[in-house]
Design a protein around this motif. Structure first.
Motif, PDB file in Angstrom:
ATOM      1  N   SER A  38       0.829  -1.204   0.000  1.00 34.83           N
ATOM      2  CA  SER A  38       0.000   0.000   0.000  1.00 34.83           C
ATOM      3  C   SER A  38       0.866   1.258   0.000  1.00 34.83           C
ATOM      4  CB  SER A  38      -0.929   0.011   1.223  1.00 34.83           C
ATOM      5  OG  SER A  38      -1.809  -1.090   1.177  1.00 34.83           O
ATOM      6  N   GLN A  67      -7.384   9.082  -3.956  1.00 36.48           N
ATOM      7  CA  GLN A  67      -6.872   7.732  -3.750  1.00 36.48           C
ATOM      8  C   GLN A  67      -5.669   7.722  -2.813  1.00 36.48           C
ATOM      9  OE1 GLN A  67      -6.361   6.119  -7.709  1.00 36.48           O
ATOM     10  NE2 GLN A  67      -8.559   5.805  -7.952  1.00 36.48           N
ATOM     11  N   LEU A  71      -5.359   5.888   0.812  1.00 38.92           N
ATOM     12  CA  LEU A  71      -4.271   4.948   1.101  1.00 38.92           C
ATOM     13  C   LEU A  71      -3.523   5.349   2.370  1.00 38.92           C
ATOM     14  CD1 LEU A  71      -2.933   4.333  -2.499  1.00 38.92           C
ATOM     15  CD2 LEU A  71      -3.621   2.526  -0.891  1.00 38.92           C
ATOM     16  N   HIS A 122      -3.394  -1.855  -8.187  1.00 34.27           N
ATOM     17  CA  HIS A 122      -4.600  -2.008  -7.368  1.00 34.27           C
ATOM     18  C   HIS A 122      -5.104  -3.446  -7.436  1.00 34.27           C
ATOM     19  CE1 HIS A 122      -5.553   1.933  -5.727  1.00 34.27           C
ATOM     20  NE2 HIS A 122      -5.122   2.465  -6.852  1.00 34.27           N
ATOM     21  N   VAL A 125      -2.861  -5.576  -5.210  1.00 28.79           N
ATOM     22  CA  VAL A 125      -3.159  -5.370  -3.791  1.00 28.79           C
ATOM     23  C   VAL A 125      -4.485  -6.044  -3.439  1.00 28.79           C
ATOM     24  CG1 VAL A 125      -3.631  -3.651  -1.995  1.00 28.79           C
ATOM     25  CG2 VAL A 125      -1.741  -3.291  -3.601  1.00 28.79           C
ATOM     26  N   SER A 126      -5.458  -6.006  -4.323  1.00 30.11           N
ATOM     27  CA  SER A 126      -6.737  -6.698  -4.079  1.00 30.11           C
ATOM     28  C   SER A 126      -6.509  -8.193  -3.877  1.00 30.11           C
ATOM     29  CB  SER A 126      -7.705  -6.491  -5.247  1.00 30.11           C
ATOM     30  OG  SER A 126      -8.132  -5.153  -5.309  1.00 30.11           O
ATOM     31  N   ARG A 151     -11.073  -3.074   2.491  1.00 35.56           N
ATOM     32  CA  ARG A 151     -10.041  -2.548   1.592  1.00 35.56           C
ATOM     33  C   ARG A 151     -10.142  -3.151   0.194  1.00 35.56           C
ATOM     34  NH1 ARG A 151      -8.876   1.972   2.086  1.00 35.56           N
ATOM     35  NH2 ARG A 151      -7.198   1.623   0.615  1.00 35.56           N
ATOM     36  N   HIS A 155      -9.974  -0.944  -3.375  1.00 36.16           N
ATOM     37  CA  HIS A 155      -8.999  -1.140  -4.457  1.00 36.16           C
ATOM     38  C   HIS A 155      -9.680  -1.536  -5.763  1.00 36.16           C
ATOM     39  CE1 HIS A 155      -5.273  -0.419  -2.311  1.00 36.16           C
ATOM     40  NE2 HIS A 155      -5.848  -1.001  -1.273  1.00 36.16           N
TER      41      HIS A 155
END
Length: 167
Positions: A38, A67, A71, A122, A125-126, A151, A155
């Protein structure tokens, strides 16, 4: 010595959350990976915010500001969660980058390419968050699972919005 103050910070401290110590340790490692990822995404998002040019400038400038602010808050929440479950949060950029699934931005790219890279980041990270949710659920740590589940949606929405700007 410069690092002597760091020695006074406990790497681990006792908590009685109902979640096994071994599980909490693994969750702290996962959260560190999520925070690192992140944080790198935060820096890349700010880079796009500062450097984007072209017809989509205004919308991308505003969107990336929202965004990176989100974050920043999420990183803080996850670091505080590590502390709440009894472990030390990451302390520096090197540690965060070492644990990140997001690669650092090394050169300025055209706007579309920067946005495409943020979309991929993104998505990465997802996927990492989904692993974290599964790990938290297996440990019966509902608070961490809830934090990470929330979260995922953020994302996914960020990737969708960025994807919609690519020409």
């Amino acid at each position: 010595m410069a690092h002597s103050s760091m020695q006074s910070v406990a790497k681990e401290f006792p908590v009685k959350t109902g979640v096994d110590r071994k599980d909490r340790r693994e969750l702290a490692k996962m959260l560190t990976k999520i925070i690192g990822s992140s944080h790198v995404l935060y820096a890349k998002t700010r880079g796009v915010h500062w450097n984007v040019v072209g017809p989509a400038f205004y919308s991308l400038h505003k969107m990336t500001e929202e965004q990176y602010e989100d974050l920043n808050e999420a990183i803080d929440d996850m670091a505080e969660r590590i502390r709440a479950i009894g472990f030390q949060a990451p302390t520096g950029l090197a540690e965060m980058m070492e644990h990140s699934v997001v690669k650092d931005q090394t050169k300025l790219l055209p706007a579309n390419d920067m946005v495409k890279e943020l979309v991929e980041d993104h998505d990465s990270v997802s996927r990492l968050l989904r692993e974290g949710v599964a790990e938290a659920e297996a440990a019966e740590d509902v608070k961490t699972a809830d934090l990470l589940t929330e979260r995922i949606g953020v994302h996914e929405e960020a990737a969708w919005m960025l994807r919609a700007t690519i020409s």
